[in-house]
Write a protein that holds these residues in place. Structure first.
Motif, mmCIF file in Angstrom:
data_model
loop_
_atom_site.group_PDB
_atom_site.id
_atom_site.type_symbol
_atom_site.label_atom_id
_atom_site.label_comp_id
_atom_site.label_asym_id
_atom_site.label_seq_id
_atom_site.Cartn_x
_atom_site.Cartn_y
_atom_site.Cartn_z
ATOM 1 N N TYR A 26 0.730 -1.127 0.119
ATOM 2 C CA TYR A 26 -0.070 0.045 -0.110
ATOM 3 C C TYR A 26 0.787 1.206 -0.093
ATOM 4 C CZ TYR A 26 -3.137 3.542 1.535
ATOM 5 O OH TYR A 26 -4.115 4.583 1.377
ATOM 6 N N ALA A 27 1.900 1.389 0.705
ATOM 7 C CA ALA A 27 2.845 2.479 0.659
ATOM 8 C C ALA A 27 3.465 2.898 -0.464
ATOM 9 C CB ALA A 27 3.735 2.168 1.987
ATOM 10 N N ARG A 28 3.533 1.710 -1.126
ATOM 11 C CA ARG A 28 4.348 1.908 -2.544
ATOM 12 C C ARG A 28 3.392 2.356 -3.620
ATOM 13 N NH1 ARG A 28 6.843 -3.027 -1.306
ATOM 14 N NH2 ARG A 28 5.312 -4.293 -2.557
ATOM 15 N N ALA A 29 2.015 1.767 -3.464
ATOM 16 C CA ALA A 29 1.096 2.124 -4.563
ATOM 17 C C ALA A 29 0.244 3.328 -4.187
ATOM 18 C CB ALA A 29 -0.055 1.033 -4.342
ATOM 19 N N VAL A 30 0.165 3.988 -2.931
ATOM 20 C CA VAL A 30 -0.586 5.094 -2.652
ATOM 21 C C VAL A 30 0.199 6.451 -3.264
ATOM 22 C CG1 VAL A 30 0.726 5.727 -0.721
ATOM 23 C CG2 VAL A 30 -1.627 6.458 -0.827
ATOM 24 N N GLU A 31 1.706 6.372 -3.649
ATOM 25 C CA GLU A 31 2.142 7.544 -4.357
ATOM 26 C C GLU A 31 1.703 7.876 -5.674
ATOM 27 O OE1 GLU A 31 6.406 7.060 -3.979
ATOM 28 O OE2 GLU A 31 6.293 6.950 -1.699
ATOM 29 N N GLY A 32 1.609 6.649 -6.292
ATOM 30 C CA GLY A 32 0.996 6.825 -7.694
ATOM 31 C C GLY A 32 -0.497 7.186 -7.740
ATOM 32 N N MET A 33 -0.989 6.375 -6.555
ATOM 33 C CA MET A 33 -2.519 7.126 -6.649
ATOM 34 C C MET A 33 -2.831 8.309 -6.153
ATOM 35 S SD MET A 33 -5.358 5.295 -3.965
ATOM 36 C CE MET A 33 -4.764 5.867 -2.504
ATOM 37 N N ASN A 34 -1.982 9.015 -5.248
ATOM 38 C CA ASN A 34 -2.071 10.400 -5.072
ATOM 39 C C ASN A 34 -1.740 11.319 -6.236
ATOM 40 O OD1 ASN A 34 -2.521 9.942 -2.486
ATOM 41 N ND2 ASN A 34 -0.393 9.938 -1.687
ATOM 42 N N ARG A 35 -0.554 10.831 -7.258
ATOM 43 C CA ARG A 35 -0.311 11.536 -8.455
ATOM 44 C C ARG A 35 -1.644 11.505 -9.396
ATOM 45 N NH1 ARG A 35 4.629 8.884 -7.734
ATOM 46 N NH2 ARG A 35 4.145 7.436 -9.426
ATOM 47 N N ARG A 36 -2.356 10.391 -9.419
ATOM 48 C CA ARG A 36 -3.414 10.153 -10.414
ATOM 49 C C ARG A 36 -4.462 10.992 -9.901
ATOM 50 N NH1 ARG A 36 -1.018 5.435 -10.493
ATOM 51 N NH2 ARG A 36 -2.822 4.450 -9.043
ATOM 52 N N GLY A 37 -4.674 11.709 -8.762
ATOM 53 C CA GLY A 37 -5.979 12.399 -8.498
ATOM 54 C C GLY A 37 -6.217 12.339 -6.994
ATOM 55 N N ALA A 38 -5.419 11.522 -6.257
ATOM 56 C CA ALA A 38 -5.913 11.340 -4.744
ATOM 57 C C ALA A 38 -5.641 12.549 -4.060
ATOM 58 C CB ALA A 38 -5.233 10.061 -4.201
ATOM 59 N N ASP A 39 -4.423 13.165 -4.542
ATOM 60 C CA ASP A 39 -4.026 14.318 -3.681
ATOM 61 C C ASP A 39 -5.066 15.601 -3.869
ATOM 62 O OD1 ASP A 39 -1.661 13.686 -2.465
ATOM 63 O OD2 ASP A 39 -0.430 14.300 -4.024
ATOM 64 N N GLU A 40 -5.746 15.677 -4.949
ATOM 65 C CA GLU A 40 -6.558 16.506 -5.121
ATOM 66 C C GLU A 40 -7.966 16.187 -4.371
ATOM 67 O OE1 GLU A 40 -6.656 19.468 -6.821
ATOM 68 O OE2 GLU A 40 -4.508 19.007 -7.165
ATOM 69 N N GLN A 64 -5.373 2.045 -9.489
ATOM 70 C CA GLN A 64 -3.975 1.624 -10.326
ATOM 71 C C GLN A 64 -4.219 2.012 -11.706
ATOM 72 O OE1 GLN A 64 -1.078 0.325 -9.383
ATOM 73 N NE2 GLN A 64 -1.611 0.271 -7.040
ATOM 74 N N PRO A 65 -3.390 1.997 -12.488
ATOM 75 C CA PRO A 65 -3.297 2.357 -13.958
ATOM 76 C C PRO A 65 -4.252 1.682 -14.674
ATOM 77 C CG PRO A 65 -1.175 2.868 -13.240
ATOM 78 C CD PRO A 65 -1.653 1.934 -12.083
ATOM 79 N N GLU A 117 -7.224 12.342 13.225
ATOM 80 C CA GLU A 117 -7.373 11.332 11.840
ATOM 81 C C GLU A 117 -7.100 9.739 12.331
ATOM 82 O OE1 GLU A 117 -5.257 10.589 7.649
ATOM 83 O OE2 GLU A 117 -4.680 12.608 8.538
ATOM 84 N N ILE A 118 -8.282 9.200 12.064
ATOM 85 C CA ILE A 118 -8.319 7.654 12.245
ATOM 86 C C ILE A 118 -7.742 6.910 10.946
ATOM 87 C CG2 ILE A 118 -9.909 7.657 14.124
ATOM 88 C CD1 ILE A 118 -11.834 7.017 11.904
ATOM 89 N N GLY A 119 -6.962 6.017 11.234
ATOM 90 C CA GLY A 119 -6.273 5.304 10.121
ATOM 91 C C GLY A 119 -5.598 6.018 9.287
ATOM 92 N N ALA A 120 -4.601 7.009 9.955
ATOM 93 C CA ALA A 120 -3.895 7.797 8.993
ATOM 94 C C ALA A 120 -2.824 7.335 8.265
ATOM 95 C CB ALA A 120 -2.843 8.588 10.053
ATOM 96 N N GLY A 121 -2.647 6.144 8.197
ATOM 97 C CA GLY A 121 -1.780 5.412 7.072
ATOM 98 C C GLY A 121 -0.457 5.871 7.077
ATOM 99 N N GLU A 122 0.276 6.039 6.022
ATOM 100 C CA GLU A 122 1.520 6.697 6.031
ATOM 101 C C GLU A 122 1.888 7.988 5.802
ATOM 102 O OE1 GLU A 122 1.406 7.872 2.309
ATOM 103 O OE2 GLU A 122 -0.268 7.076 3.000
ATOM 104 N N GLY A 123 0.632 8.848 6.173
ATOM 105 C CA GLY A 123 0.455 10.268 6.287
ATOM 106 C C GLY A 123 0.242 11.018 4.947
ATOM 107 N N SER A 124 -0.306 10.286 3.985
ATOM 108 C CA SER A 124 -0.623 11.152 2.817
ATOM 109 C C SER A 124 -1.469 12.345 2.988
ATOM 110 C CB SER A 124 -1.186 10.160 1.740
ATOM 111 O OG SER A 124 -0.292 9.391 0.979
#
Length: 217
Positions: free
Chosen positions: A21-35, A201-202, A50-57
């Protein structure tokens, strides 16, 4: 701000999934999750849990109207990344061990609770949402960003079939939950809600997501 590292509950450790998940979330963020994250957090103020903060995205997207974030994460690997990211956040972030079902915060101490891609994975949504209500002041905000059950019958049926296997492989994730209904059932007043498809994912299919805000009674 951080506290000494403490291991989370053994039954909530999913090291293989957490690393993937930590690897995948970076790409997910770039594809729109950051927005999506920016829209989720833009209007929050005061003290946030913040509950379930994960890796802090989410940390980089908190507005300066937020005075403090208490970030709760049970998974040791994800929390270790979040601790490092907290130091670069634009607002004070304190990362601690904990679960959504037992938030280490006082009653009515938060102006907002953030649930971001976590209510799919908690063992009991009702318990987690009751805890969110407990720590929120009256009129406090639940900000939610979650993937949810499809409103297309065939795809929803497929999600039902795959949930038992996916739950074991993906850190307890349930792809077939009606999270908006659960939020309403927990007594929150839905203030706004956007439903949209998003591919994590793409080459993956677009999955139903919701993003919105609800008010605690």
């Amino acid at each position: 701000m951080t506290v000494p590292f403490q291991s989370g509950p053994a039954e909530l450790q999913h090291p293989r999934f957490a690393r993937a998940y930590a690897r995948a979330v970076e790409g997910m963020n770039r594809r729109g999750a950051d927005e999506h994250r920016r829209a989720l957090l833009a209007d929050l103020t005061g003290v946030v849990v913040e509950i379930g903060a994960g890796e802090g995205s989410n940390f980089a997207h908190y507005p300066r109207t937020v005075t403090e974030v208490l970030a709760v994460e049970p998974d040791d690997h994800l929390r270790s990344i979040a601790i490092r990211r907290a130091s670069g956040a634009p607002v004070p972030v304190r990362v601690i061990t904990g679960t959504a079902e037992s938030i280490p915060a006082e009653d009515g101490s938060a102006d907002a609770v953030v649930a971001s891609l976590v209510l799919c994975s908690v063992p009991d949504q009702g318990v987690a949402l009751a805890e969110a209500r407990r720590v929120l002041r009256p009129g406090g905000i639940l900000a939610f960003y979650e993937h949810v059950r499809s409103d297309r019958k065939v795809l929803a049926a497929l999600e039902d079939v795959m949930t038992p296997l996916w739950q074991r492989a993906a850190g307890g994730c349930h792809p077939n939950r009606d999270t908006l209904q659960a939020i309403s059932a927990a007594g929150f007043d839905i203030r706004d809600n956007e439903r949209f498809g998003f591919s994590v994912q793409p080459l993956a299919p677009r999955v139903a997501h919701i993003l919105g805000h609800a008010v605690a009674p």
